[in-house]
Design a protein around this motif. Structure first.
Motif, mmCIF file in Angstrom:
data_model
loop_
_atom_site.group_PDB
_atom_site.id
_atom_site.type_symbol
_atom_site.label_atom_id
_atom_site.label_comp_id
_atom_site.label_asym_id
_atom_site.label_seq_id
_atom_site.Cartn_x
_atom_site.Cartn_y
_atom_site.Cartn_z
ATOM 1 N N SER A 276 -46.396 12.144 29.155
ATOM 2 C CA SER A 276 -46.908 13.083 29.160
ATOM 3 C C SER A 276 -47.961 12.840 30.863
ATOM 4 O O SER A 276 -48.345 13.653 31.855
ATOM 5 C CB SER A 276 -48.806 13.578 28.997
ATOM 6 N N GLN A 299 -45.551 24.764 32.676
ATOM 7 C CA GLN A 299 -44.992 25.001 31.433
ATOM 8 C C GLN A 299 -44.973 23.693 30.615
ATOM 9 O O GLN A 299 -45.385 23.129 30.280
ATOM 10 C CB GLN A 299 -43.476 25.590 31.180
ATOM 11 N N GLN A 303 -47.770 22.068 28.920
ATOM 12 C CA GLN A 303 -47.616 21.036 27.816
ATOM 13 C C GLN A 303 -48.339 19.762 27.624
ATOM 14 O O GLN A 303 -48.355 19.182 26.039
ATOM 15 C CB GLN A 303 -45.733 20.932 27.679
ATOM 16 N N GLN A 306 -51.241 19.893 26.826
ATOM 17 C CA GLN A 306 -51.826 19.583 25.566
ATOM 18 C C GLN A 306 -51.392 18.607 24.788
ATOM 19 O O GLN A 306 -52.099 17.732 23.132
ATOM 20 C CB GLN A 306 -50.926 21.187 24.780
ATOM 21 N N THR A 307 -50.487 17.582 24.526
ATOM 22 C CA THR A 307 -50.020 16.321 24.311
ATOM 23 C C THR A 307 -51.060 15.359 24.771
ATOM 24 O O THR A 307 -51.684 14.721 23.428
ATOM 25 C CB THR A 307 -48.794 15.905 25.296
ATOM 26 N N PRO A 477 -42.314 16.253 23.572
ATOM 27 C CA PRO A 477 -42.874 17.029 23.958
ATOM 28 C C PRO A 477 -41.928 18.125 24.294
ATOM 29 O O PRO A 477 -41.285 18.163 26.170
ATOM 30 C CB PRO A 477 -43.936 17.082 25.371
ATOM 31 N N VAL A 481 -44.315 26.379 25.669
ATOM 32 C CA VAL A 481 -44.589 26.266 24.588
ATOM 33 C C VAL A 481 -43.661 27.478 24.274
ATOM 34 O O VAL A 481 -43.619 28.536 25.486
ATOM 35 C CB VAL A 481 -46.245 26.477 24.665
#
Length: 686
Positions: A276, A299, A303, A306-307, A477, A481
């Motif tokens: 990430s 995007q 992601q 979020q990870t 990942p 989403v």
């Protein structure tokens, strides 16, 4: 020597000589093809382009020149913001044991950059160096710059010639640079820097894996001198996680008759999801930050964020120390963001833990400064000096061992959750004005609560729709989403209250749901409610002591009378109010005890010594479900949860021995609740 052996040796020597003689040809051809490919098919996403290649290939050596264009892809104004450098080179193709090629190069800016370069360095002498291409493909070169001399605005900058080394291979990059002396002079001031060194050793430059360092032997001005300044960061990758440490050292600093030495500041960030971090670095590097992202880039960033949040991390200052002429200091500060469970709503206040301390030894502060720090309760005295501590865990804040209202911190973290969730779900964040309007409308629409409903078991709350915070184990990942995925949602906002009885009732309901965030927020609301004016504390304490003596003698009636007078003397004393509730319990007046202890929550809603007898009073009044909820809250606020749990278990045994089955069951079920997570069936408690 036999003819066969002699002929064989001659053949080997001949083939070796032929191969050695062919190497320069193949090396020259490889260099020619590689340069022409770079110049003819540039990468449109690259920050560096080659133009106007002029290459002359030879058997033993090649020469040429090329324009190196350093692009500013973030520039949106008028004109060309790119910087152009002219690279002249000469390559030797005669191989050695360590390198396939050796080369000399020089680099000079073109256009407007040439004038700036000349003003700074005082000449047209270019940046230049000698290097080689190793058999592994790694490129190594030394480099040097002429002396600096630049004047503008009444100030003059002068620096000695500097030199360094650079090497790169695939994603690895090493760089060293040394500047012996640089001086800035102006009207009435001068600053000199000696022994400036830069050292980079990165095994993966996109992830920052490796070490980076900056050293300065001495910085001096007319009023201060600092020696032995060093910055060093080290980043390692372990099991797809990045751990980074940053160390700052200062051997000595002197100013205005003061001196500090052996200053050390160590900071660390641990557990960052490596892939990430690489995604964020790559996207931000190619898109000029996050202000102008394509849909695909957006995007990827969402992601990656979020990870990172789902994976958890640690950060903080692991060491802070230094010595002065009159004392020293030591300290540390740690932050930990726990990994969110799959499907769990983001609640930073619940996942974030922080703790730290700062110790000032000796007479580092003068008498006035020391008195101010103590009077403002910023620190407390210790045998070694002054110490300040901070702890934030599960929404509770303690400073110097004293609980403080964490509502502002929790509210700020809640707002952070909303902003993050809005970003991850590609939505506009809720404004503060909109949030206040929604809260007011929800409060007006909420049905009135009553005590009878509190005794009933609450219905299981529906789980809010939300996206999982954690990716599947071992899976990469996803880049975006998934459209069918339910959006992630911040933790539901807690209820609000403006009347003490409502706050207590809603706290008990939240406890039955195990909604600790709401319990904490309601405690902050109770803390903010108007308080009675303080009275005669000395007289109230005298009566309180007499009442405690009466309780020890088993005279609860006298104790109640004395404590009633003490409360009238000082209605602001939470300990006296709690003692009155306890005495009423001993006098078999449980309903009034519950009322008094509820009023005590107004003075301190986070006091275990109030919630625990309140739970007993509610249970003794036939409200066992509420009593268990109050005991659960008492355990949550406890500074020694093991002792509180033991008290619950002992109380259950005593009530059972006294044949008080309902009270025994309440304490036993609560003990199982807080120790094993077995939430009781509230319908069975009475």
């Amino acid at each position: 020597m036999k003819p066969v052996l002699r002929n064989g040796l001659m053949a080997i020597v001949g083939l070796s000589a032929l191969a050695f003689g062919a190497l320069p040809h193949f090396s020259s051809r490889a260099v020619d093809e590689h340069l022409r490919q770079l110049a003819s098919t540039p990468d449109p996403k690259s920050d560096v382009l080659l133009r106007n290649l002029q290459h002359t290939a030879g058997y033993l050596s090649s020469t040429g020149s090329v324009d190196v264009v350093v692009r500013d892809r973030c520039h949106t104004g008028d004109g060309d913001a790119d910087t152009v450098w002219r690279l002249d080179y000469e390559a030797s193709h005669l191989p050695s044991f360590t390198a396939s090629n050796r080369f000399h190069w020089s680099l000079k800016p073109q256009g407007e950059g040439a004038e700036v370069f000349k003003r700074v360095f005082g000449s047209d002498n270019p940046l230049q160096g000698d290097g080689q291409v190793r058999w592994t493909g790694a490129i190594h070169s030394d480099l040097s710059l002429p002396a600096m001399s630049y004047a503008a605005g009444g100030e003059r900058l002068e620096g000695s010639p500097s030199k360094g080394k650079v090497s790169w291979h695939h994603k690895a990059l090493q760089f060293q640079w040394q500047l012996d002396d640089v001086t800035l002079r102006g009207t009435g001031h001068a600053v000199q820097v000696k022994g400036l060194g830069i050292d980079l050793d990165l095994q993966h430059w996109q992830r920052g894996i490796g070490s980076m360092g900056l050293k300065v032997q001495e910085i001096s001005s007319q009023t201060a001198t600092a020696t032995g300044l060093e910055f060093r960061s080290i980043t390692l990758e372990k099991n797809d996680r990045l751990d980074s440490t940053l160390t700052q050292r200062l051997s000595r600093v002197q100013w205005a008759g003061q001196e500090l030495k052996d200053m050390v500041l160590e900071a660390s960030v641990q557990g960052l999801h490596a892939a990430s971090v690489e995604t964020l670095t790559t996207v931000m590097g190619s898109s000029c930050g996050v202000q102008a992202l394509t849909r695909e880039e957006s995007q990827k960033v969402r992601q990656a964020v979020q990870t990172l949040l789902a994976s958890g991390m640690k950060a903080g200052i692991t060491r802070l120390s230094g010595l002065g002429t009159q004392g020293g200091l030591e300290g540390d500060f740690q932050l930990q963001l726990a990994a969110a469970a799959p499907g769990q709503a983001l609640s930073t206040a619940r996942l974030l833990n922080a703790q730290g301390k700062l110790l000032l030894k000796g007479e580092l502060l003068n008498a006035d400064q020391r008195q101010f720090v103590l009077a403002s309760q910023m620190a407390r005295e210790t045998p070694d000096g002054l110490q300040a501590t901070l702890k934030f865990e599960k929404g509770m804040l303690q400073v110097n061992g004293r609980p403080l209202d964490a509502a502002p911190v929790v509210a700020a973290l809640g707002r952070f959750d909303e902003v993050v969730m809005a970003f991850l779900n590609d939505e506009a964040p809720i404004t503060q004005a909109q949030a206040e309007t929604d809260a007011q409308e929800a409060e007006e629409a909420a049905p009135a609560e009553n005590d009878e409903a509190m005794a009933q078991a609450p219905a299981e709350p529906e789980a809010p729709a939300q996206a999982p915070m954690s990716p599947p184990p071992g899976a990469q990942p996803p880049l975006a989403v998934a459209p069918a995925q339910a959006p992630m949602a911040a933790a539901p906002p807690p209820a609000d209250c403006n009347v003490l009885k409502d706050c207590m009732s809603m706290s008990l309901q939240a406890a039955m749901r195990e909604d600790l965030d709401t319990v904490r927020t309601l405690a902050a609301r109770m803390q903010a409610l108007p308080k009675p004016a303080p009275g005669n504390r000395a007289q109230a304490r005298k009566q309180n002591q007499l009442a405690l003596t009466a309780l020890q003698a088993g005279n609860s009636t006298e104790a109640v009378a004395l404590l009633r007078m003490a409360v009238k003397e000082d209605p602001r004393d939470v300990e006296i109010m709690g003692n009155l509730g306890f005495a009423l319990l001993k006098a078999q007046q449980a309903p009034e005890a519950a009322q008094v202890l509820t009023e005590a929550l107004l003075l301190d809603p986070r006091r275990t010594a109030t919630w625990a007898p309140l739970g007993e009073a509610l249970g003794a009044s036939g409200r066992g479900a509420q009593g268990a909820a109050a005991l659960w809250i008492a355990w949550q606020w406890s500074g020694n949860r093991e002792r509180t749990l033991t008290a619950f278990q002992d109380k259950a045994q005593r009530e059972m021995a006294a044949q008080h089955a309902a009270m025994a069951e309440m304490y036993q079920r609560t003990a199982q609740w807080v120790s094993a997570g077995q939430r009781p069936d509230f319908k069975s408690l009475r």
